[in-house]
Motif scaffolding. Structure first.
Motif, mmCIF file in Angstrom:
data_model
loop_
_atom_site.group_PDB
_atom_site.id
_atom_site.type_symbol
_atom_site.label_atom_id
_atom_site.label_comp_id
_atom_site.label_asym_id
_atom_site.label_seq_id
_atom_site.Cartn_x
_atom_site.Cartn_y
_atom_site.Cartn_z
ATOM 1 N N VAL A 53 -5.819 -11.779 -7.282
ATOM 2 C CA VAL A 53 -5.412 -11.582 -8.679
ATOM 3 C C VAL A 53 -6.487 -10.763 -9.396
ATOM 4 O O VAL A 53 -6.198 -9.794 -10.102
ATOM 5 N N GLU A 54 -7.729 -11.157 -9.171
ATOM 6 C CA GLU A 54 -8.847 -10.462 -9.819
ATOM 7 C C GLU A 54 -8.887 -8.977 -9.404
ATOM 8 O O GLU A 54 -8.995 -8.088 -10.238
ATOM 9 N N ARG A 55 -8.782 -8.727 -8.100
ATOM 10 C CA ARG A 55 -8.889 -7.353 -7.610
ATOM 11 C C ARG A 55 -7.678 -6.495 -8.006
ATOM 12 O O ARG A 55 -7.810 -5.339 -8.388
ATOM 13 N N LEU A 56 -6.493 -7.085 -7.871
ATOM 14 C CA LEU A 56 -5.285 -6.275 -8.045
ATOM 15 C C LEU A 56 -4.997 -5.969 -9.508
ATOM 16 O O LEU A 56 -4.468 -4.906 -9.834
ATOM 17 N N THR A 57 -5.338 -6.905 -10.397
ATOM 18 C CA THR A 57 -5.009 -6.668 -11.804
ATOM 19 C C THR A 57 -5.902 -5.578 -12.416
ATOM 20 O O THR A 57 -5.664 -5.141 -13.537
ATOM 21 N N ALA A 58 -6.913 -5.141 -11.660
ATOM 22 C CA ALA A 58 -7.736 -4.021 -12.142
ATOM 23 C C ALA A 58 -6.988 -2.687 -11.981
ATOM 24 O O ALA A 58 -7.406 -1.663 -12.540
ATOM 25 N N ILE A 59 -5.886 -2.698 -11.215
ATOM 26 C CA ILE A 59 -5.130 -1.452 -10.979
ATOM 27 C C ILE A 59 -4.192 -1.198 -12.164
ATOM 28 O O ILE A 59 -3.440 -2.101 -12.544
ATOM 29 N N PRO A 60 -4.212 -0.005 -12.744
ATOM 30 C CA PRO A 60 -3.376 0.248 -13.921
ATOM 31 C C PRO A 60 -1.896 0.039 -13.598
ATOM 32 O O PRO A 60 -1.426 0.443 -12.540
ATOM 33 N N GLY A 61 -1.195 -0.644 -14.487
ATOM 34 C CA GLY A 61 0.256 -0.844 -14.321
ATOM 35 C C GLY A 61 0.611 -1.982 -13.393
ATOM 36 O O GLY A 61 1.785 -2.262 -13.166
ATOM 37 N N LEU A 62 -0.398 -2.636 -12.821
ATOM 38 C CA LEU A 62 -0.082 -3.725 -11.902
ATOM 39 C C LEU A 62 -0.125 -5.071 -12.623
ATOM 40 O O LEU A 62 -1.109 -5.406 -13.282
ATOM 41 N N THR A 95 3.928 -6.782 -9.458
ATOM 42 C CA THR A 95 4.784 -5.615 -9.663
ATOM 43 C C THR A 95 3.935 -4.424 -10.094
ATOM 44 O O THR A 95 3.025 -4.565 -10.915
ATOM 45 N N LEU A 96 4.244 -3.304 -9.470
ATOM 46 C CA LEU A 96 3.612 -2.053 -9.873
ATOM 47 C C LEU A 96 4.656 -1.346 -10.736
ATOM 48 O O LEU A 96 5.530 -0.640 -10.231
ATOM 49 N N THR A 97 4.578 -1.636 -12.028
ATOM 50 C CA THR A 97 5.634 -1.207 -12.939
ATOM 51 C C THR A 97 5.827 0.304 -12.898
ATOM 52 O O THR A 97 4.869 1.069 -12.963
ATOM 53 N N GLY A 98 7.112 0.690 -12.763
ATOM 54 C CA GLY A 98 7.438 2.113 -12.777
ATOM 55 C C GLY A 98 7.514 2.722 -11.391
ATOM 56 O O GLY A 98 8.005 3.833 -11.233
ATOM 57 N N PRO A 148 12.516 -6.877 -16.677
ATOM 58 C CA PRO A 148 12.945 -5.522 -17.002
ATOM 59 C C PRO A 148 13.081 -4.700 -15.709
ATOM 60 O O PRO A 148 12.318 -4.921 -14.758
ATOM 61 N N LYS A 149 14.067 -3.766 -15.692
ATOM 62 C CA LYS A 149 14.389 -3.051 -14.448
ATOM 63 C C LYS A 149 13.163 -2.362 -13.833
ATOM 64 O O LYS A 149 12.957 -2.401 -12.625
ATOM 65 N N LYS A 150 12.332 -1.736 -14.679
ATOM 66 C CA LYS A 150 11.163 -1.009 -14.168
ATOM 67 C C LYS A 150 10.194 -1.950 -13.445
ATOM 68 O O LYS A 150 9.501 -1.550 -12.527
ATOM 69 N N GLN A 151 10.150 -3.209 -13.919
ATOM 70 C CA GLN A 151 9.286 -4.203 -13.251
ATOM 71 C C GLN A 151 9.951 -4.692 -11.977
ATOM 72 O O GLN A 151 9.312 -4.816 -10.937
ATOM 73 N N GLN A 152 11.279 -4.957 -12.083
ATOM 74 C CA GLN A 152 12.027 -5.469 -10.922
ATOM 75 C C GLN A 152 11.939 -4.517 -9.735
ATOM 76 O O GLN A 152 11.751 -4.922 -8.600
ATOM 77 N N ASP A 153 12.066 -3.212 -10.038
ATOM 78 C CA ASP A 153 12.061 -2.206 -8.975
ATOM 79 C C ASP A 153 10.724 -2.160 -8.240
ATOM 80 O O ASP A 153 10.657 -1.761 -7.086
ATOM 81 N N GLY A 154 9.670 -2.542 -8.935
ATOM 82 C CA GLY A 154 8.330 -2.383 -8.346
ATOM 83 C C GLY A 154 7.730 -3.657 -7.794
ATOM 84 O O GLY A 154 6.522 -3.713 -7.540
ATOM 85 N N VAL A 155 8.579 -4.696 -7.570
ATOM 86 C CA VAL A 155 8.019 -5.973 -7.130
ATOM 87 C C VAL A 155 7.601 -5.934 -5.661
ATOM 88 O O VAL A 155 8.316 -5.432 -4.799
ATOM 89 N N LEU A 156 6.437 -6.462 -5.413
ATOM 90 C CA LEU A 156 5.925 -6.614 -4.041
ATOM 91 C C LEU A 156 5.532 -8.072 -3.856
ATOM 92 O O LEU A 156 5.061 -8.708 -4.798
ATOM 93 N N ARG A 157 5.750 -8.587 -2.663
ATOM 94 C CA ARG A 157 5.308 -9.945 -2.381
ATOM 95 C C ARG A 157 4.145 -9.888 -1.401
ATOM 96 O O ARG A 157 4.276 -9.354 -0.307
#
Ligand code: PLP
Length: 378
Positions: free
Chosen positions: A273-282, A297-300, A338-347
């Protein structure tokens, strides 16, 4: 092997489990129904393996029936409960975020004239008890609720549901799909108050092709498969001793190191969580929940494109659940993202053998994806 971060889809078989399977195939390969010593030895082994699985599940050995997978266990529980309850009613309750192994049997029952209530998740990706209570009826014969959602990692209120069924004096049996909960969230079937509970081998470092179902002692379910009467007459077919050996070994080892493994996955998840949330849009969709699943989610961006980008670099995550095969996820849709978030979901999903280096590789890969891929225009 690269950086495998898709342990909710499947897990590598532990060497000890593979070794146990090999021994069952090459040494103790008798038919457990045979009366000579090669057979009785195999039967004795199955008895011990059943006890190991029961100990890991926290139930009695006679409450464990081996099946071929989590899907079979789920199908059986639903069909059997409906058959048992046919004189009491035709109403079923489940959730809109179950695995297709539960949803599709429910849809089939709808086609046959049963009424199914699909409880919608709240914003936190779990189920509100008030909704469950409001849905219970005197003719509800089955409630099927998963313990841990496979796409979100959220923990559903199964024990509270058992209590609500009792309080409402409802005749419903309670089934729990614990495929993602077993050895990830400590529980026993008795603590949860369930009548039936499904698990699957390949999510806990045993091979594919083996699962189990807990059936509460005293509950007389109709059989899944008729034939030679194996598995106490409930699931005929010569016992797959190699798969059972591997399941028992993986379950026993997983249980023995449970506390340590859970702590490890919790720490990794916090680190991710700490590492990934540093990425813009994540964004992290659900920061809490079971320790092995982190939905982000990597929005967009389109998740399939990101998954391919990462896999080209030896980093493996899934675009939502592997079971959707390209179809949009009903779980993220039910969450009304929101669709832009849904489209970019990663597990992203962890295991006892996932390392910080795996998470670091993912963080670098996602940062590169953000910089090098074009955001989707939709
Ligand atoms: N239920 C849940 C929650 C799952 O995650 C899965 C597998 O992804 C299943 C059921 C199906 O289990 P199996 O693959 O053993 O059939």
């Amino acid at each position: 092997m690269g950086h495998y971060l898709d342990n909710a889809a499947t897990t590598p078989v532990r060497p000890e489990a593979a070794q146990a399977a090999l021994e069952a195939m090459t040494e103790g390969w008798g038919n457990p129904s045979a009366r000579y010593d090669l057979g009785t030895r195999a039967a004795d082994q199955v008895k011990l393996w059943r006890a190991d699985v029961a100990a890991a599940m926290g139930c009695l050995p006679e409450e464990v029936i081996f099946t071929s997978c989590g899907t079979e266990s789920d199908n059986w529980a639903i069909q059997a409960a409906v058959q048992l309850g046919r004189h009491k009613g035709r109403h079923i309750i489940t959730t809109a975020i179950e695995h297709s192994a539960v949803l599709n049997p429910c849809k089939e029952l709808e086609r046959q004239g049963y009424e199914v209530t699909y409880l919608k998740p709240n914003r936190r990706g779990t189920i509100d008890l008030e909704d469950l209570r409001a849905a219970l009826r005197p003719d509800t014969i089955l409630v099927s609720m998963m313990l841990v959602n496979n796409e979100l990692g959220t923990v559903l209120p199964v024990a509270e549901t058992a209590k609500a069924i009792k309080d409402a004096k409802c005749p419903a049996l309670l089934h729990c799909d614990a495929v993602q909960g077993f050895l990830k969230v400590p529980f026993t079937p008795a603590q949860l108050g369930v009548d039936m509970l499904s698990i699957s081998g390949h999510k806990i470092h045993a091979p594919k092709g083996i699962g189990a179902m807990y059936i509460r002692k005293g509950l007389k379910l109709p059989p899944m498969i008729l034939g030679g009467g194996q598995e106490n007459g409930l699931r005929s077919g010569t016992e797959p001793t190699a798969q059972i050996a591997a399941l028992a070994t993986a379950a026993k080892l997983g249980q023995a190191s449970l506390e340590r493994d859970l702590r490890h996955m919790e720490e990794l998840k916090a680190y991710a969580v700490e590492r990934l949330t540093a990425i813009p849009g994540l964004n992290v969709l659900v920061p809490d929940g079971a320790p092995h699943i982190l939905p982000i989610t990597l929005t967009g961006y389109k998740s399939e494109v990101v998954v391919r980008f990462l896999s080209d670099r030896g980093i493996y995550v899934s675009a939502g659940s592997a079971c959707h095969r390209g179809k949009p996820s009903h779980v993220y849709a039910a969450l009304k993202l929101p669709k832009k978030q849904q489209d970019g979901v990663l597990r992203v999903s962890f295991s006892y053998d996932t390392t910080r280096e795996d998470v670091d590789a993912l963080a670098s890969g996602l940062a590169a994806a953000h910089d090098q891929l074009f955001p989707s225009l939709s």
